[in-house]
Write an enzyme that holds these catalytic residues in place. Structure first.
Site, mmCIF file in Angstrom:
data_model
loop_
_atom_site.group_PDB
_atom_site.id
_atom_site.type_symbol
_atom_site.label_atom_id
_atom_site.label_comp_id
_atom_site.label_asym_id
_atom_site.label_seq_id
_atom_site.Cartn_x
_atom_site.Cartn_y
_atom_site.Cartn_z
ATOM 1 N N ASP A 54 0.798 -1.221 0.000
ATOM 2 C CA ASP A 54 0.000 0.000 0.000
ATOM 3 C C ASP A 54 0.833 1.274 0.000
ATOM 4 O OD1 ASP A 54 -2.485 1.632 0.465
ATOM 5 O OD2 ASP A 54 -1.421 2.046 2.333
ATOM 6 N N ASP A 110 5.005 0.642 3.885
ATOM 7 C CA ASP A 110 5.087 -0.633 4.594
ATOM 8 C C ASP A 110 4.852 -1.769 3.601
ATOM 9 O OD1 ASP A 110 2.327 -0.594 4.062
ATOM 10 O OD2 ASP A 110 1.919 0.427 5.956
ATOM 11 N N TYR A 114 -7.541 2.456 7.224
ATOM 12 C CA TYR A 114 -8.454 2.798 6.127
ATOM 13 C C TYR A 114 -9.886 2.493 6.553
ATOM 14 C CZ TYR A 114 -4.465 3.434 2.999
ATOM 15 O OH TYR A 114 -3.316 3.893 2.403
ATOM 16 N N GLU A 120 5.184 10.094 3.384
ATOM 17 C CA GLU A 120 4.782 8.752 2.938
ATOM 18 C C GLU A 120 3.903 8.818 1.689
ATOM 19 O OE1 GLU A 120 3.403 4.466 4.746
ATOM 20 O OE2 GLU A 120 2.660 6.274 5.735
#
Length: 619
Positions: A163, A166, A323, A570
């Site tokens: 995703d 990570d 999420y 990120e």
């Protein structure tokens, strides 16, 4: 004395005439005009004219099939020879004279950024990588996903995409990312082709949809579960439970357990996965077998979504930490619209245009996030997608009323993007704050830029010069300018002069929050905590994560290039998918526009149903 004129006229002979022979000879010319008026036979003509000349015979050339005049033949052959000589001479001149090559204009910034943005997906691949992956510091990883968890039904969960920074594989944002990429291909395949990226983007989509097909029983008509997530991010267990967030390791070196999270009541996830597979089926419509497989999977998922109601992230599950889905009604509208375009089955259209469904999805009540497209809320995307049908198909009754409402709502939130309105604040540098100053703003900005550029192209293709915001009329160029200013900000036209797309421009983030990019590929396997030194160092990443769009600046245009602060540095799949869509919409020549018809390939001709007759009159 009279004598007979041998030519038929009377001739008077005077015996006493003393004229000489020469005079008489001259007098012969004074002939009786009546005699001359009579036709002369051939013999008589010969007496007067003497012997006739022989006419020259024309010469001919026998060509076998036809006979032509020799003169015409000579002229024709001569003309051909001369023409051939002239043509050869001109060719010789053209070949020998130095030519000035007219170079194609250099690619615009949007096209250059597009090449890089697509490479991010190559770097996020999980499983056994293809030879053409072109990311030197990546390798095969997590080849035991699914097999190591005895509690799950789906044993082969190898593949797909990580995703973000990570190694967790979240189906929910991943499905949204694939839907956005497919939508951009359907609308702008010609632009992808011009940029030389059409095969690449289709390969990226297929890598994602191949994995999604593994996460449920795609051959069945009815299912009862989906593998929603691989890997865990909750770090509350500390050292005793190493996982994808606690550890800092290259994906290739992961040796800890990767649990699989299954859901049995997840309408939002199933409907979003259905949208991803349905939209991809249009992208791959020329591959009939694969396209049909995607359509069948999408239909199965959507049935599951409707039959087993519930949110996939309910009950404090691991997905809820990262999420969390707010509702599933927007996915019903979104997924239903995509399934209608993929199948032409009017049942899906009736569902997507059901006013009650739209009401539950929030289409009529507005709110601070109204018109903001994201991995959680797809209503704005669905409204634009269904407005497309009204603009180009005009289905009429019984759909006209709700489609007209959707288009009016689309116009409203397009107005909210403009600087003259105050629905959303802007930073001093001009970045619209669609998430109202909260962190990680860029993922929402790129989605809005895509919708604005796309809707502008819709209106242009429908020969509509603009739209109204209250009493004021705005041209489609205004929408396109909004999209450009926002993407230009992201590419470096901001107070910090920093590009927020890694590898684009001269100044971009060097300490991206990403495990694979921050740990060198040096044949050393770093343990779960052994990699922390690479997480915490202030040195730039040893590997460049080309094309990654980071989370973005704060509401004051500030940015901290710090690896440990994921709110700044990120990147995510969903964010980069929106970036790719916006970039391709703005790239190249504006006149290329959208592909009006491909999305309607499976839609049958629409003959509007006549409205019901009015109620009988009663006195």
């Amino acid at each position: 004395m009279y004598g007979r004129d041998p030519w038929g006229g009377p001739l008077e002979i005077n015996a006493t005439d003393s004229a000489t022979d020469d005079d008489r000879s001259r007098n012969l010319q004074d002939l009786d005009k009546a005699a001359l008026s009579r036709p002369l036979d051939e013999t008589q003509q010969s007496w007067l004219l003497g012997p006739t000349e022989q006419k020259k015979k024309k010469k001919y050339v026998d060509l076998g099939c036809i006979i032509v005049s020799r003169k015409i033949f000579v002229w024709t052959v001569g003309t051909l020879l001369v023409s051939g000589f002239i043509a050869g001479f001109i060719t010789l001149i053209v070949k020998t004279v130095p030519r000035h090559h007219h170079r194609h204009p250099p690619p615009d910034n949007y096209t250059l950024a597009l090449h890089k943005a697509l490479m991010f997906f190559n770097a996020q691949r999980s499983g056994k990588l293809p030879k053409h992956n072109n990311v030197s510091w990546r390798g095969n990883s997590c080849l035991q996903d699914g097999k190591s968890d005895p509690s799950v039904l789906m044993k082969d969960l190898v593949g797909g995409y990580y995703d973000a920074g990570d190694a967790i594989k979240f189906n929910f944002p991943k499905s949204f990312a694939m839907t956005m990429l497919s939508w951009s291909v359907i609308e702008y395949s010609a632009k992808y082709e011009a940029a030389g990226e059409l095969n690449h983007i289709k390969d990226i989509i297929k890598w994602g949809t191949d994995y999604l097909l593994k996460t449920f029983n795609n051959t069945a008509d009815t299912i009862d579960r989906i593998a929603a997530q691989v890997g865990v991010g909750d770090t509350s267990g500390g050292e005793s439970a190493p996982n994808d967030h606690y550890c800092w390791m290259r994906p290739e070196d992961i040796d800890y357990a990767r649990p699989v999270y299954e859901c049995h009541s997840c309408s939002d996830l199933a409907a979003e996965m259905a949208a991803a597979l349905a939209s991809a089926s249009i992208v791959f419509k020329d591959n009939k077998a694969y396209s049909q497989k995607l359509v069948h999977g999408a239909s199965t998922l959507f049935k599951f979504a409707r039959d087993q109601r519930g949110r996939y992230s309910a009950g404090g599950s691991d997905p809820a930490l990262f999420y969390n889905s707010s509702s599933y009604w927007d996915e019903f509208v979104w997924g239903g619209a995509w399934l209608y375009y993929a199948t032409g089955n009017s049942t899906y259209l009736q569902l997507a245009t059901n006013p009650k469904l739209a009401k539950h999805a929030g289409a009529f009540w507005g709110g601070p996030d109204y018109g903001v497209l994201s991995w959680d809320n797809k209503l704005a995307g669905a409204q634009v997608l269904l407005s497309r049908m009204r603009l180009f198909l005009s289905p009429g009754y019984p759909y006209e009323e709700i489609l007209s409402t959707f288009q009016n709502q689309t116009s409203i939130f397009m107005c909210s993007f403009l600087p003259v309105f105050t629905s959303f604040n802007r930073t001093k540098g001009g970045l619209i704050q669609l998430n109202h100053g909260r962190p990680q703003p860029l993922q929402y900005v790129v989605n809005a830029a895509f919708l604005a550029a796309l809707y502008s192209d819709y209106l242009d293709a429908a020969d509509t010069p603009g739209w109204y915001c209250g009493p004021n009329f705005y041209s489609t160029d205004v929408l396109r300018d909004f999209a450009k200013t926002q993407i230009d900000y992201i590419l470096g036209k901001n107070p910090r002069k920093m590009s927020y797309v890694v590898g684009f421009g001269n100044l971009y983030p060097k300490r991206v929050h990403h495990r694979g990019a921050s740990i060198p590929k040096n044949n050393v396997k770093y343990s779960c905590k052994g990699g922390w030194k690479w997480r915490d160092t202030t040195k730039p990443n040893p590997n460049t994560l080309v094309g990654a769009m980071v989370a973005g600046p704060d509401k004051h245009d500030g940015f901290h290039d710090v690896r440990t602060n994921y709110n700044y540095t990120e990147p995510t799949l969903a964010g980069n998918a929106g970036l790719v869509a916006a970039l391709v919409a703005l790239s190249g020549d504006k006149s290329t526009g959208i592909d009006k018809n491909t999305i309607f390939s499976a839609v049958p001709p629409m003959f509007p149903t006549p409205p019901p007759p009015p109620a009988p009159w009663q006195p």
